[in-house]
Design a protein around this motif. Structure first.
Motif, PDB file in Angstrom:
ATOM      1  N   LEU A 211       0.828  -1.209   0.000  1.00 49.74           N
ATOM      2  CA  LEU A 211       0.000   0.000   0.000  1.00 49.74           C
ATOM      3  C   LEU A 211       0.862   1.257   0.000  1.00 49.74           C
ATOM      4  CD1 LEU A 211      -2.811  -1.091   2.492  1.00 49.74           C
ATOM      5  CD2 LEU A 211      -3.056  -0.695   0.040  1.00 49.74           C
ATOM      6  N   ALA A 212       2.009   1.200   0.677  1.00 49.10           N
ATOM      7  CA  ALA A 212       2.914   2.353   0.676  1.00 49.10           C
ATOM      8  C   ALA A 212       3.390   2.670  -0.739  1.00 49.10           C
ATOM      9  CB  ALA A 212       4.097   2.088   1.596  1.00 49.10           C
ATOM     10  N   LEU A 213       3.678   1.627  -1.525  1.00 48.94           N
ATOM     11  CA  LEU A 213       4.059   1.839  -2.921  1.00 48.94           C
ATOM     12  C   LEU A 213       2.888   2.381  -3.728  1.00 48.94           C
ATOM     13  CD1 LEU A 213       6.134  -1.390  -3.601  1.00 48.94           C
ATOM     14  CD2 LEU A 213       7.019   0.946  -3.670  1.00 48.94           C
ATOM     15  N   GLN A 214       1.714   1.794  -3.519  1.00 49.30           N
ATOM     16  CA  GLN A 214       0.545   2.178  -4.312  1.00 49.30           C
ATOM     17  C   GLN A 214       0.167   3.633  -4.085  1.00 49.30           C
ATOM     18  OE1 GLN A 214      -2.840  -0.357  -3.637  1.00 49.30           O
ATOM     19  NE2 GLN A 214      -4.158   0.751  -5.059  1.00 49.30           N
ATOM     20  N   TYR A 215       0.311   4.112  -2.854  1.00 53.95           N
ATOM     21  CA  TYR A 215      -0.157   5.464  -2.530  1.00 53.95           C
ATOM     22  C   TYR A 215       0.969   6.482  -2.388  1.00 53.95           C
ATOM     23  CZ  TYR A 215      -4.685   3.321  -1.999  1.00 53.95           C
ATOM     24  OH  TYR A 215      -5.852   2.630  -2.252  1.00 53.95           O
ATOM     25  N   GLY A 216       2.180   6.112  -2.816  1.00 53.90           N
ATOM     26  CA  GLY A 216       3.248   7.094  -2.880  1.00 53.90           C
ATOM     27  C   GLY A 216       3.863   7.463  -1.543  1.00 53.90           C
ATOM     28  N   PHE A 217       3.829   6.572  -0.556  1.00 53.52           N
ATOM     29  CA  PHE A 217       4.468   6.843   0.733  1.00 53.52           C
ATOM     30  C   PHE A 217       5.985   6.673   0.659  1.00 53.52           C
ATOM     31  CE2 PHE A 217       1.264   6.437   4.403  1.00 53.52           C
ATOM     32  CZ  PHE A 217       0.266   7.038   3.671  1.00 53.52           C
ATOM     33  N   VAL A 218       6.446   5.777  -0.190  1.00 55.85           N
ATOM     34  CA  VAL A 218       7.863   5.411  -0.205  1.00 55.85           C
ATOM     35  C   VAL A 218       8.701   6.581  -0.720  1.00 55.85           C
ATOM     36  CG1 VAL A 218       9.555   3.781  -1.129  1.00 55.85           C
ATOM     37  CG2 VAL A 218       7.234   2.997  -0.597  1.00 55.85           C
ATOM     38  N   PRO A 219       9.779   6.928  -0.004  1.00 56.95           N
ATOM     39  CA  PRO A 219      10.617   8.040  -0.468  1.00 56.95           C
ATOM     40  C   PRO A 219      11.172   7.782  -1.865  1.00 56.95           C
ATOM     41  CG  PRO A 219      11.189   7.398   1.781  1.00 56.95           C
ATOM     42  CD  PRO A 219      10.250   6.359   1.274  1.00 56.95           C
TER      43      PRO A 219
ATOM     44  N   GLY B 220      -3.062  -8.786  -4.125  1.00 60.04           N
ATOM     45  CA  GLY B 220      -3.624  -7.764  -4.999  1.00 60.04           C
ATOM     46  C   GLY B 220      -3.102  -6.379  -4.664  1.00 60.04           C
ATOM     47  N   MET B 221      -2.868  -6.128  -3.379  1.00 63.29           N
ATOM     48  CA  MET B 221      -2.237  -4.865  -2.993  1.00 63.29           C
ATOM     49  C   MET B 221      -0.826  -4.789  -3.565  1.00 63.29           C
ATOM     50  SD  MET B 221      -3.313  -4.614   1.016  1.00 63.29           S
ATOM     51  CE  MET B 221      -5.017  -4.836   1.558  1.00 63.29           C
ATOM     52  N   GLU B 222      -0.108  -5.928  -3.507  1.00 57.86           N
ATOM     53  CA  GLU B 222       1.263  -5.913  -4.017  1.00 57.86           C
ATOM     54  C   GLU B 222       1.308  -5.731  -5.528  1.00 57.86           C
ATOM     55  OE1 GLU B 222       5.388  -8.530  -4.196  1.00 57.86           O
ATOM     56  OE2 GLU B 222       3.948  -8.894  -2.581  1.00 57.86           O
ATOM     57  N   THR B 223       0.436  -6.420  -6.259  1.00 56.40           N
ATOM     58  CA  THR B 223       0.446  -6.221  -7.707  1.00 56.40           C
ATOM     59  C   THR B 223       0.117  -4.768  -8.049  1.00 56.40           C
ATOM     60  OG1 THR B 223      -1.827  -7.091  -7.822  1.00 56.40           O
ATOM     61  CG2 THR B 223      -0.043  -8.616  -8.331  1.00 56.40           C
ATOM     62  N   ALA B 224      -0.806  -4.157  -7.297  1.00 50.24           N
ATOM     63  CA  ALA B 224      -1.116  -2.737  -7.518  1.00 50.24           C
ATOM     64  C   ALA B 224       0.098  -1.866  -7.227  1.00 50.24           C
ATOM     65  CB  ALA B 224      -2.295  -2.314  -6.651  1.00 50.24           C
ATOM     66  N   GLY B 225       0.819  -2.171  -6.140  1.00 51.27           N
ATOM     67  CA  GLY B 225       2.013  -1.410  -5.801  1.00 51.27           C
ATOM     68  C   GLY B 225       3.103  -1.552  -6.843  1.00 51.27           C
ATOM     69  N   ARG B 226       3.230  -2.757  -7.402  1.00 46.92           N
ATOM     70  CA  ARG B 226       4.234  -2.977  -8.440  1.00 46.92           C
ATOM     71  C   ARG B 226       3.858  -2.231  -9.725  1.00 46.92           C
ATOM     72  NH1 ARG B 226       8.248  -6.485  -7.352  1.00 46.92           N
ATOM     73  NH2 ARG B 226       8.074  -7.557  -5.348  1.00 46.92           N
ATOM     74  N   PHE B 227       2.593  -2.284 -10.108  1.00 44.76           N
ATOM     75  CA  PHE B 227       2.164  -1.497 -11.264  1.00 44.76           C
ATOM     76  C   PHE B 227       2.463  -0.012 -11.036  1.00 44.76           C
ATOM     77  CE2 PHE B 227      -0.923  -4.944 -12.659  1.00 44.76           C
ATOM     78  CZ  PHE B 227      -0.381  -5.110 -13.925  1.00 44.76           C
ATOM     79  N   ALA B 228       2.124   0.490  -9.850  1.00 38.87           N
ATOM     80  CA  ALA B 228       2.311   1.915  -9.550  1.00 38.87           C
ATOM     81  C   ALA B 228       3.775   2.315  -9.594  1.00 38.87           C
ATOM     82  CB  ALA B 228       1.722   2.244  -8.177  1.00 38.87           C
TER      83      ALA B 228
END
Length: 286
Positions: A57-65, A105-113
Motif C-alpha cells: 500500500l505504501a508503494l501504491q499510494y506514494g508513501f515510499v521516499p 492484490g495490494m502488491e500487484t497494484a504497488g508494483r504497477f504503480a
C-alpha cells in the motif's frame, strides 16, 4: 475521500482529507520505516518483521521516499513462493491462511504503480493462475479467499468464490488495458497501457457517457506499438503510448508533430490530450 469530496462534495473537506493523509504519511515514515530492511516494519514494536500489505500500500499510494522503491520491491519479493506471496513472518494462520489474494492484490497494484509491470504480472500468474486452471481440482470459475503454503486450501470453511480476491479484474482493466477514470463517471478519462512483455490486450469499459473501447498490440522486438481507442462524445481524456528515442508516431494516419500542441513527453512515453472520438495511434522505430 479527497477525490470524492472534490468530485461531488466539499472542497474544504477535501483539503482536510489531504492534510490528514499527509499527516499519516509523515507518521508512517517516522514510526515504521526501517532503513536496515529498506522497507516498512510490521509495527513500531516489531520494526524488523516484514509484512506484505503495508509495504504494498505504501508503494501504491506514494508513501515510499523517491529512490527507495526498488528496495521495497526487492524486500517484498523475499516473501514470494511458487503459489503467491505469503503475508509475512509471524502472520500465517496455523489452519492454512498463508497466501492471501487480498494482500497479493495490494502488491500487484504497488508494483504497477512503481513501474514494475513484469513483477506485477509474475505475481498475478503465481497467485491467480491456478484459480483459473480448469484442470485444478479446486476450480470454481471464481477467485479464492486464501491459499496455504503449497497452493491448496485446507480449511473446510474456505471460500472458493470470494470478492476480496478479485483485484486482477480491476488491475488488468486499469493497468494492462490502461483505462481509468479521471473525473466522476469518466467524463474525463485516461488510457495509459502498461504492456510489459504482454503482446496484446482488448476490452471495453462502460461509463455514464458511453463505452470506452480500446485495444493494443505490442512487439518488444521491433518496438512497434499500436493502439485503437473509441471514446464517448462530450468527454475528454489523455492517451499515453510508450516511445523510444527513435520512435515515429502517427495519430489517425497523421504524423504526431501535427498534434504537438496537445502532446507532451513523460518518462519514455507520449501523452496526447484529446476530446472524445476514435483514435488509432501507431509507434514504430525509424
Amino acid at each position: 475521500m479527497a477525490w470524492l469530496e472534490r468530485s461531488a462534495g466539499s472542497t474544504a473537506l477535501a483539503d482536510a482529507d489531504d492534510a490528514k493523509a499527509d499527516a499519516i504519511k509523515t507518521a508512517a515514515m517516522s514510526k515504521l520505516w526501517n532503513p536496515a530492511v529498506g522497507a516498512y516494519g510490521q509495527s513500531s514494536s516489531k520494526p524488523d518483521v516484514l509484512v506484505e500489505d503495508a509495504n504494498a500500500l505504501a508503494l501504491q499510494y506514494g508513501f515510499v521516499p523517491a529512490g527507495k522503491e526498488a528496495g521495497v520491491l526487492a524486500a517484498m519479493k523475499t516473501l514470494w513462493t511458487p503459489y503467491g506471496a505469503i503475508m509475512g513472518p509471524g502472520l500465517q494462520d496455523p489452519t492454512g491462511h498463508t497466501i492471501e489474494p487480498f494482500a497479493n492484490g495490494m502488491e500487484t497494484a504497488g508494483r504497477f504503480a512503481s513501474g514494475d509491470t513484469a513483477g506485477a504480472l509474475d505475481l498475478m500468474r503465481r497467485t491467480w493462475g491456478p484459480m483459473i486452471d480448469k484442470k485444478n481440482p479446486l476450480y470454481t470459475g471464481a477467485f479464492w479467499e486464501f491459499k496455504n503454503s503449497t497452493g491448496g486450501v485446507n480449511r473446510a470453511t474456505a471460500s472458493l468464490a470470494h470478492g476480496w480476491a478479485a483485484s486482477p479484474s480491476v488491475q488488468l482493466t486499469e493497468q494492462l488495458l490502461g483505462v481509468t477514470a479521471v473525473s466522476a463517471g469518466y467524463q474525463s478519462w485516461s488510457i495509459a497501457p502498461r504492456p510489459g512483455t504482454v503482446r496484446w490486450a482488448s476490452g471495453a469499459v462502460p461509463t455514464a457517457y458511453g463505452t470506452i473501447k480500446t485495444e493494443w498490440t505490442s512487439d518488444p522486438k521491433s518496438g512497434r506499438f499500436t493502439l485503437t481507442a473509441q471514446t464517448p462524445a462530450h468527454t475528454t481524456g489523455t492517451i499515453t503510448v510508450p516511445v523510444g528515442r527513435n520512435s515515429v508516431i502517427t495519430v489517425n494516419g497523421h504524423a504526431a508533430k501535427d498534434f504537438d500542441s496537445r502532446a507532451k513527453t513523460s518518462g519514455g512515453s507520449v501523452v496526447l490530450a484529446v476530446p472524445g472520438g476514435t483514435y488509432q495511434i501507431t509507434v514504430s522505430q525509424r
